[in-house]
Design a protein around this motif. Structure first.
Motif, short mmCIF file in Angstrom:
data_model
loop_
_atom_site.label_atom_id
_atom_site.label_comp_id
_atom_site.label_asym_id
_atom_site.label_seq_id
_atom_site.Cartn_x
_atom_site.Cartn_y
_atom_site.Cartn_z
N HIS A 185 26.72 -101.31 -57.74
CA HIS A 185 26.38 -102.45 -56.89
C HIS A 185 27.55 -103.43 -56.78
O HIS A 185 27.34 -104.59 -56.42
N THR A 186 28.76 -102.97 -57.12
CA THR A 186 29.94 -103.82 -57.06
C THR A 186 31.07 -103.07 -56.39
O THR A 186 31.36 -101.92 -56.74
N ILE A 187 31.71 -103.74 -55.43
CA ILE A 187 32.89 -103.21 -54.77
C ILE A 187 34.01 -104.23 -54.93
O ILE A 187 33.90 -105.38 -54.49
N PHE A 188 35.08 -103.81 -55.58
CA PHE A 188 36.25 -104.67 -55.74
C PHE A 188 37.21 -104.40 -54.59
O PHE A 188 37.37 -103.26 -54.14
N ILE A 189 37.85 -105.46 -54.13
CA ILE A 189 38.85 -105.31 -53.08
C ILE A 189 39.96 -106.33 -53.33
O ILE A 189 39.70 -107.47 -53.73
N ALA B 102 25.52 -103.91 -52.13
CA ALA B 102 26.48 -104.24 -53.19
C ALA B 102 27.12 -105.60 -52.95
O ALA B 102 27.08 -106.14 -51.84
N THR B 103 27.70 -106.12 -53.98
CA THR B 103 28.47 -107.36 -53.93
C THR B 103 29.94 -107.02 -53.82
O THR B 103 30.45 -106.17 -54.57
N ILE B 104 30.65 -107.69 -52.91
CA ILE B 104 32.09 -107.53 -52.80
C ILE B 104 32.74 -108.58 -53.69
O ILE B 104 32.39 -109.77 -53.63
N VAL B 105 33.68 -108.14 -54.50
CA VAL B 105 34.38 -109.03 -55.41
C VAL B 105 35.87 -108.92 -55.12
O VAL B 105 36.45 -107.84 -55.19
N VAL B 106 36.48 -110.04 -54.77
CA VAL B 106 37.91 -110.06 -54.44
C VAL B 106 38.72 -110.25 -55.71
O VAL B 106 38.41 -111.11 -56.54
N ILE B 107 39.76 -109.42 -55.84
CA ILE B 107 40.67 -109.52 -56.99
C ILE B 107 42.09 -109.67 -56.48
O ILE B 107 42.37 -109.39 -55.30
N MET C 99 29.23 -107.27 -63.32
CA MET C 99 28.67 -106.09 -62.64
C MET C 99 27.21 -105.90 -63.01
O MET C 99 26.42 -105.44 -62.19
N ASP C 100 26.84 -106.24 -64.22
CA ASP C 100 25.43 -106.11 -64.64
C ASP C 100 24.52 -107.05 -63.86
O ASP C 100 23.33 -106.78 -63.73
N GLU C 101 25.06 -108.14 -63.35
CA GLU C 101 24.27 -109.12 -62.61
C GLU C 101 24.11 -108.74 -61.13
O GLU C 101 23.28 -109.31 -60.45
N HIS C 102 24.93 -107.82 -60.65
CA HIS C 102 24.94 -107.49 -59.21
C HIS C 102 23.87 -106.50 -58.81
O HIS C 102 23.86 -106.03 -57.69
N LYS C 103 23.04 -106.15 -59.70
CA LYS C 103 22.00 -105.15 -59.39
C LYS C 103 20.91 -105.74 -58.53
O LYS C 103 20.50 -106.82 -58.63
#
Length: 171
Positions: free
Chosen positions: A119-123, A141-146, A167-171
């Motif tokens: 449920h997490t996508i890093f970009i 899913a949640t997109i997370v910018v890095i 990531m455990d919170e993005h469910k």
């Protein structure tokens, strides 16, 4: 291991690992001492300070990530291969052969996300987010910018640990 992305030779994003950063620091210190032995004491003192800071960061990251129940994530460009290895995480790349995902690869990623409960996508901030947004909508899913290229590496790594832990919170 990084799925869906290959580089010829050694994997290039080694600086995104505390373990690899420690090796780089030691290698560079050795080269500097060899180039100018008169500064050996200063170089060794600074290496010791840096090593302590790296060890502290590595321990903090390990403590933060050891209890994750969701250990798999998607990432547009697989910049976290060594970090994933270090903390027993599984990174899956949206890119395929360094290119944007094809329709069939996109379909495979949707199935993978369901199978792995991702449920997490890093970009990375400099990449186009359109494909990641499409996939995020499809798999909820949640997109997370890095920012692996951040000039403040320590801060970015600390933030990254928090983003991975979330990531455990993005469910």
């Amino acid at each position: 291991e990084s799925e869906g992305h290959e580089h010829e030779g050694a994997y290039p994003h080694y600086w995104m690992s505390v373990t690899e950063a420690r090796k780089m620091a030691s290698t560079m210190a050795g080269g500097l001492i060899q180039a100018d032995p008169a500064f050996r004491a200063t170089i060794e003192k600074n290496l010791d300070l840096l090593t302590r800071r790296l060890d502290s960061l590595g321990s903090a990251m390990s403590n933060r990530l050891q209890s994750l129940s969701h250990r798999s994530f998607l990432i547009f460009h697989p910049a976290l291969t060594y970090l994933a290895r270090d903390y027993q995480l599984k990174q899956y790349s949206m890119e395929l052969g360094g290119k944007e995902p094809t329709a069939s690869h996109f379909r495979d990623l949707v199935q993978l996300a369901h199978n792995e409960d991702i449920h997490t996508i890093f970009i990375q901030k400099e990449y186009d987010q359109e494909n990641a947004q499409s996939l995020a909508r499809e798999i909820q899913a949640t997109i997370v910018v890095i920012d692996p290229m951040s000039p403040d590496w320590f801060s970015e790594m600390e933030q990254l640990a928090g983003k991975l832990a979330a990531m455990d919170e993005h469910k």
